[in-house]
Design a protein around this motif. Structure first.
Motif, mmCIF file in Angstrom:
data_model
loop_
_atom_site.group_PDB
_atom_site.id
_atom_site.type_symbol
_atom_site.label_atom_id
_atom_site.label_comp_id
_atom_site.label_asym_id
_atom_site.label_seq_id
_atom_site.Cartn_x
_atom_site.Cartn_y
_atom_site.Cartn_z
ATOM 1 N N MET A 1 -37.636 77.879 68.599
ATOM 2 C CA MET A 1 -38.004 77.772 67.207
ATOM 3 C C MET A 1 -39.080 76.703 67.043
ATOM 4 O O MET A 1 -38.942 75.590 67.537
ATOM 5 N N LYS A 2 -40.147 77.063 66.372
ATOM 6 C CA LYS A 2 -41.260 76.138 66.175
ATOM 7 C C LYS A 2 -40.907 75.105 65.103
ATOM 8 O O LYS A 2 -40.383 75.442 64.049
ATOM 9 N N GLN A 3 -41.210 73.850 65.392
ATOM 10 C CA GLN A 3 -40.935 72.775 64.436
ATOM 11 C C GLN A 3 -42.052 72.693 63.419
ATOM 12 O O GLN A 3 -43.223 72.861 63.751
ATOM 13 N N LYS A 4 -41.671 72.406 62.178
ATOM 14 C CA LYS A 4 -42.670 72.218 61.135
ATOM 15 C C LYS A 4 -43.311 70.850 61.325
ATOM 16 O O LYS A 4 -42.665 69.910 61.796
ATOM 17 N N GLY A 9 -44.073 61.509 54.014
ATOM 18 C CA GLY A 9 -42.843 60.851 53.588
ATOM 19 C C GLY A 9 -41.827 60.719 54.699
ATOM 20 O O GLY A 9 -41.122 59.713 54.793
ATOM 21 N N GLN A 10 -41.746 61.722 55.557
ATOM 22 C CA GLN A 10 -40.819 61.641 56.694
ATOM 23 C C GLN A 10 -41.220 60.524 57.647
ATOM 24 O O GLN A 10 -40.367 59.803 58.153
ATOM 25 N N ILE A 11 -42.499 60.381 57.881
ATOM 26 C CA ILE A 11 -42.957 59.331 58.793
ATOM 27 C C ILE A 11 -42.671 57.955 58.188
ATOM 28 O O ILE A 11 -42.145 57.066 58.863
ATOM 29 N N ASN A 52 -50.690 64.818 68.147
ATOM 30 C CA ASN A 52 -50.321 63.535 67.529
ATOM 31 C C ASN A 52 -49.011 63.660 66.773
ATOM 32 O O ASN A 52 -48.152 62.774 66.839
ATOM 33 N N ASP A 53 -48.840 64.755 66.048
ATOM 34 C CA ASP A 53 -47.599 64.991 65.319
ATOM 35 C C ASP A 53 -46.417 65.010 66.282
ATOM 36 O O ASP A 53 -45.391 64.368 66.037
ATOM 37 N N ASN A 71 -34.993 72.792 53.786
ATOM 38 C CA ASN A 71 -34.205 73.979 53.456
ATOM 39 C C ASN A 71 -33.749 74.000 51.985
ATOM 40 O O ASN A 71 -32.568 74.006 51.707
ATOM 41 N N GLY A 72 -34.691 73.966 51.073
ATOM 42 C CA GLY A 72 -34.357 74.022 49.654
ATOM 43 C C GLY A 72 -34.321 72.670 48.980
ATOM 44 O O GLY A 72 -34.602 72.550 47.799
ATOM 45 N N GLY A 73 -33.960 71.640 49.703
ATOM 46 C CA GLY A 73 -33.863 70.315 49.120
ATOM 47 C C GLY A 73 -35.014 69.406 49.499
ATOM 48 O O GLY A 73 -35.011 68.236 49.179
ATOM 49 N N GLY A 74 -35.995 69.935 50.191
ATOM 50 C CA GLY A 74 -37.114 69.117 50.643
ATOM 51 C C GLY A 74 -36.833 68.521 52.002
ATOM 52 O O GLY A 74 -35.681 68.326 52.378
ATOM 53 N N PRO A 75 -37.887 68.235 52.758
ATOM 54 C CA PRO A 75 -37.711 67.665 54.091
ATOM 55 C C PRO A 75 -37.145 66.253 54.002
ATOM 56 O O PRO A 75 -37.340 65.561 53.002
ATOM 57 N N GLY A 76 -36.438 65.843 55.046
ATOM 58 C CA GLY A 76 -35.829 64.523 55.026
ATOM 59 C C GLY A 76 -35.727 63.908 56.403
ATOM 60 O O GLY A 76 -36.192 64.456 57.398
#
Length: 89
Positions: A1-4, A9-11, A52-53, A71-76
């Motif tokens: 599965m490919k990662q987004k 904000g996550q960083i 880099n990501d 998944n519906g609630g935004g990335p975290g």
């Protein structure tokens, strides 16, 4: 599965959890400080290259960060549970 790709904000959140400066993340990921700061200043998506990501993701995950897809609630971001040694139930 490919990662987004990571969001800015996550960083920022991952660095805050670890109490890392941009310089610390740059050292651990081999990505330049200017690249990290530029990525963190964007509104959501970064303009980082895929390598880099991936380097930043791997460095933060190695330090104990888990990335959560939006998944519906935004990335975290969250910290992995620390293993408790010597404790019995």
């Amino acid at each position: 599965m490919k990662q987004k790709p990571l969001t800015s904000g996550q960083i920022r959140a991952a660095r805050a959890f670890l109490r890392w400066r941009a310089k610390d993340l740059a050292r651990e990921s081999a990505v330049g400080v200017a690249t990290i700061r530029r990525a963190e200043l964007t509104e959501d998506k970064t303009s980082m290259t895929a390598p880099n990501d991936l380097s930043i993701r791997r460095a933060l995950e190695a330090a104990g960060v888990e990335f959560i897809d939006g998944n519906g609630g935004g990335p975290g971001v969250r910290l992995r549970k620390a293993h408790q040694h010597g404790k019995r139930k």
